[in-house]
Motif scaffolding. Structure first.
Motif, short mmCIF file in Angstrom:
data_model
loop_
_atom_site.label_atom_id
_atom_site.label_comp_id
_atom_site.label_asym_id
_atom_site.label_seq_id
_atom_site.Cartn_x
_atom_site.Cartn_y
_atom_site.Cartn_z
N UNK A 28 7.32 -12.90 -0.64
CA UNK A 28 6.76 -13.83 -0.10
C UNK A 28 5.52 -14.04 -1.25
N UNK A 29 5.46 -14.06 -2.18
CA UNK A 29 4.19 -14.27 -3.00
C UNK A 29 2.96 -13.05 -2.95
N UNK A 30 3.20 -12.07 -2.15
CA UNK A 30 2.17 -11.02 -2.43
C UNK A 30 2.91 -9.75 -2.43
N UNK A 31 2.40 -8.70 -3.16
CA UNK A 31 2.83 -7.23 -3.71
C UNK A 31 3.55 -6.76 -2.48
N UNK A 32 4.54 -6.06 -2.78
CA UNK A 32 5.05 -5.19 -1.82
C UNK A 32 3.93 -4.31 -0.95
N UNK A 33 3.41 -3.66 -1.82
CA UNK A 33 2.27 -2.91 -1.30
C UNK A 33 1.24 -3.51 -0.43
N UNK A 34 1.06 -4.83 -0.63
CA UNK A 34 0.13 -5.59 0.17
C UNK A 34 0.69 -5.61 1.72
N UNK A 35 2.14 -6.01 1.65
CA UNK A 35 2.43 -5.83 2.95
C UNK A 35 2.54 -4.66 3.88
N UNK A 36 2.57 -3.61 2.99
CA UNK A 36 2.59 -2.47 3.78
C UNK A 36 1.16 -1.92 4.33
N UNK A 37 0.14 -2.23 3.52
CA UNK A 37 -1.06 -2.24 3.69
C UNK A 37 -1.47 -3.07 5.02
N UNK A 38 -1.00 -4.26 5.00
CA UNK A 38 -1.42 -5.09 5.89
C UNK A 38 -0.78 -4.73 7.38
N UNK A 39 0.31 -4.24 7.30
CA UNK A 39 0.88 -3.56 8.56
C UNK A 39 0.07 -2.50 8.87
N UNK A 40 -0.38 -1.61 7.99
CA UNK A 40 -0.96 -0.39 8.45
C UNK A 40 -2.29 -0.84 9.06
N UNK A 41 -2.89 -1.70 8.39
CA UNK A 41 -4.45 -2.13 8.99
C UNK A 41 -4.24 -2.37 10.67
N UNK A 42 -2.96 -3.01 10.74
CA UNK A 42 -3.09 -3.28 12.51
C UNK A 42 -3.13 -1.96 13.19
N UNK A 43 -2.76 -0.99 12.66
CA UNK A 43 -3.20 0.05 13.56
C UNK A 43 -4.70 0.84 13.40
N UNK A 44 -5.37 0.17 12.70
CA UNK A 44 -6.99 0.66 12.83
C UNK A 44 -7.00 1.85 12.44
N UNK A 45 -6.46 2.37 11.09
CA UNK A 45 -6.60 3.54 10.74
C UNK A 45 -7.85 4.12 10.50
N UNK A 46 -8.33 5.29 10.54
CA UNK A 46 -9.68 5.63 10.02
C UNK A 46 -9.67 5.77 8.54
N UNK A 47 -8.59 5.99 7.75
CA UNK A 47 -8.42 5.66 6.34
C UNK A 47 -7.09 5.47 5.87
N UNK A 48 -7.06 4.85 4.92
CA UNK A 48 -5.63 4.60 4.19
C UNK A 48 -5.48 5.26 2.69
N UNK A 49 -4.71 6.12 2.46
CA UNK A 49 -4.80 6.88 1.35
C UNK A 49 -3.58 6.34 0.58
N UNK A 50 -3.40 5.59 -0.84
CA UNK A 50 -2.49 5.31 -1.24
C UNK A 50 -2.48 6.28 -2.41
N UNK A 51 -1.18 6.79 -2.50
CA UNK A 51 -0.77 7.78 -3.88
C UNK A 51 -0.26 6.98 -4.85
N UNK A 52 -0.93 6.83 -6.08
CA UNK A 52 -0.34 6.02 -7.19
C UNK A 52 -0.29 7.11 -8.44
N UNK A 53 0.68 6.70 -9.31
CA UNK A 53 0.97 7.25 -10.34
C UNK A 53 1.50 6.55 -11.57
N UNK A 54 2.82 5.94 -11.57
CA UNK A 54 3.10 4.93 -12.74
C UNK A 54 2.44 3.74 -12.33
N UNK A 55 1.84 3.29 -13.72
CA UNK A 55 0.90 2.00 -13.60
C UNK A 55 -0.21 1.97 -12.59
N UNK A 56 -0.82 3.20 -12.17
CA UNK A 56 -1.88 3.57 -11.15
C UNK A 56 -2.86 2.33 -11.42
#
Ligand code: UD1
Ligand code: CA
Length: 456
Positions: A28-56
């Motif tokens: 839907x025009x937005x990166x897959x990861x953006x959807x995951x981040x958006x859902x995670x944000x609704x839980x109001x976490x203290x921090x969000x850590x994204x583990x990257x490697x390929x194409x970091x």
């Protein structure tokens, strides 16, 4: 509860066969990861850590936000190894929620439920569980652990309940177990699910929560699954709109690739695409095949078929199209009408004014009750600069006129059809700027002349 989210996104995504890192592929025009981040944000976490490697670097650049902590996993040694890389930055008294960057359709409610039961694993029953880690339960139904497909026996492979990969765990347990997870398995990887059996062995009870539907937990590994996710996402958006009181001609033929906010009794015909933030107020009708992007459409307005609206504001009771293109900076006041094959840009159209056919109106301000005839063009660009056109209230522009900007037409000014106007027109004045008509009597067409020559 103190919540920290770890999102795994270091894998290559080989099966996408793409230069683009998998988690940047758009849903839907937005990166897959953006959807995951958006859902995670609704839980109001203290921090969000994204583990990257390929194409970091590419991933970081595409999605950087102040609430993300980036963690580099230089070598992809397994999901357990990936989570371990983030642990030094995680508070020991927090609960960790592990998500995958390629599982974009999870619902916030499901995740909230899961984190409340930590240590807990999200599972799902699949018709075709092949390839996934299988969930092992004891006779009483208690979770015992997960066995990867490649390590599973024939008997275990019959199990339909799979590990979705989503897991909520006390950080303290992860800090204790992860460094002790080994890689003596079929893939030589450090498996995250190994922490499950470790907890069970230590006497903890680990909850296994079954997701309501397999759709919600689907992972994207190839382009066919990406298209499937797009279809599911589209259906979700359509359902939500209908539940909110919007009529859709066909829920299978609408694409919402951003946020669409609707008032009551809005009707949307087939094949419309909505991008960015779009607001349709009460009673708006959108005809078939329209594209609306970053715009607001006032109450009772109609957007007719095949229209394209981008960064525009329409007040109440406006009418646009069919085949209209409203570009950025277009503002329509109450009851304004834009007709077929009209393009507008950076233009304000006053209340009740009309531009009904085949015109280009750019960098212009129109007062109230203005009528712009068919085929009128504002010549706003000289190759270097853009110049403004200002038409006062009740101005009438005859058809096929060329308005060379900068230009001012006072209230009640009138331009005769076919004029090229280059100078200011005061109010209540008629401007005629075209060659005077000559009638040549007895005129013979070339065909008539040729016929006459042949007779001689
Ligand atoms: C994993 C699970 C499996 C589960 C399945 C659900 C393990 C060992 N297996 O398998 O039980 O059924 O997910 O889809 O956990 N990643 C990293 N770094 C790594 C490895 C993976 O960041 O070193 C990321 C990937 O980018 C991906 C996610 O972790 O987003 C899952 O990795 P993947 O290789 O797809 O795991 P599966 O083999 O599918
Ligand atoms: Ca996978």
């Amino acid at each position: 509860m103190k919540l920290e989210v770890i999102i795994l996104a270091a894998g290559q995504g080989t099966r996408m066969r793409s230069e683009l890192p998998k988690v940047l592929h758009p849903l839907a025009s937005r990166p897959l990861l953006a959807h995951v981040l958006e859902t995670a944000r609704t839980l109001a976490p203290l921090r969000m850590h994204v583990v990257v490697g390929h194409g970091a670097e590419q991933v970081k650049e595409a999605l950087d936000a102040p609430d993300i902590t980036w963690v580099l996993q230089a070598e992809q040694l397994g999901t357990g190894h990936a989570v371990l890389q983030a642990m030094p930055q995680v508070d020991s008294d927090s609960t960790v929620l592990v998500l995958y960057g390629d599982v974009p359709l999870l619902k916030p409610e499901t995740l909230a439920q899961l984190t409340e039961q930590a240590p807990a694993l999200l599972t799902a029953d699949l018709d075709d569980p092949g390839g996934y880690g299988r969930v092992l339960r004891d006779d009483s139904g208690q979770l015992q652990g997960v066995v990867e497909h490649k390590d599973a026996t024939e008997q275990q492979r019959v199990i339909a309940e799979i590990n979705t990969g989503v897991l909520a765990y006390p950080a303290a347990l992860l800090k204790d177990y992860l460094p002790r997870v080994g890689n003596a398995n079929a893939q030589g990887e450090y498996y995250l699910p190994d922490v499950l059996s470790m907890a069970v062995e230590a006497g903890h009870c680990v909850a296994a929560l079954r997701a309501d539907s397999a759709d919600e937990v689907m992972g994207i590994n190839d382009r066919s699954q990406l298209a499937e996710a797009e279809t599911l996402y589209r259906a979700q958006q359509a359902q939500a709109l209908m539940a909110a009181g919007v009529s859709l001609a066909d829920p299978a033929r609408i694409d919402v690739r951003g946020t669409l906010e609707c008032g009551r009794d809005v009707f949307i015909d087939v094949n419309c695409v909505f991008e960015g933030r779009v607001v349709l107020e009460d009673g708006v009708t959108v005809g078939p095949n329209c594209v609306l992007r970053h715009c607001r459409v006032g109450a009772g307005s109609t957007v007719h078929a095949m229209s394209h609206i981008d960064e525009a504001e329409l007040a109440d009771g406006c009418s646009v199209g069919p085949y209209a293109r409203l570009r950025s900076g277009t503002h329509l006041a109450t009851g304004a009408r834009i007709g077929n094959f009209v393009e507008t840009k950076k233009t304000t159209i006053g209340a009740g004014s009309k531009v009904n056919h085949l015109s280009y109106v750019g960098d212009a301000t129109l007062g109230k009750g203005v009528n712009v005839g068919a085929g009128t063009i504002t010549c706003n660009y000289d190759g270097i600069n853009k110049h403004p056109t200002k038409l006062g209230d009740e101005v009438f522009i005859g058809s096929n006129s060329t308005l060379v900007a900068p230009l001012d037409v006072g209230d009640g000014g009138f331009v005769a059809a076919g004029s090229t106007v280059t100078r200011e027109i005061p109010g209540d004045t008629l401007a005629v700027s075209r060659a005077k008509q000559r009638n040549i009597e007895g005129w013979k067409t070339p065909k008539q002349r040729a016929a006459a020559d042949a007779d001689q």
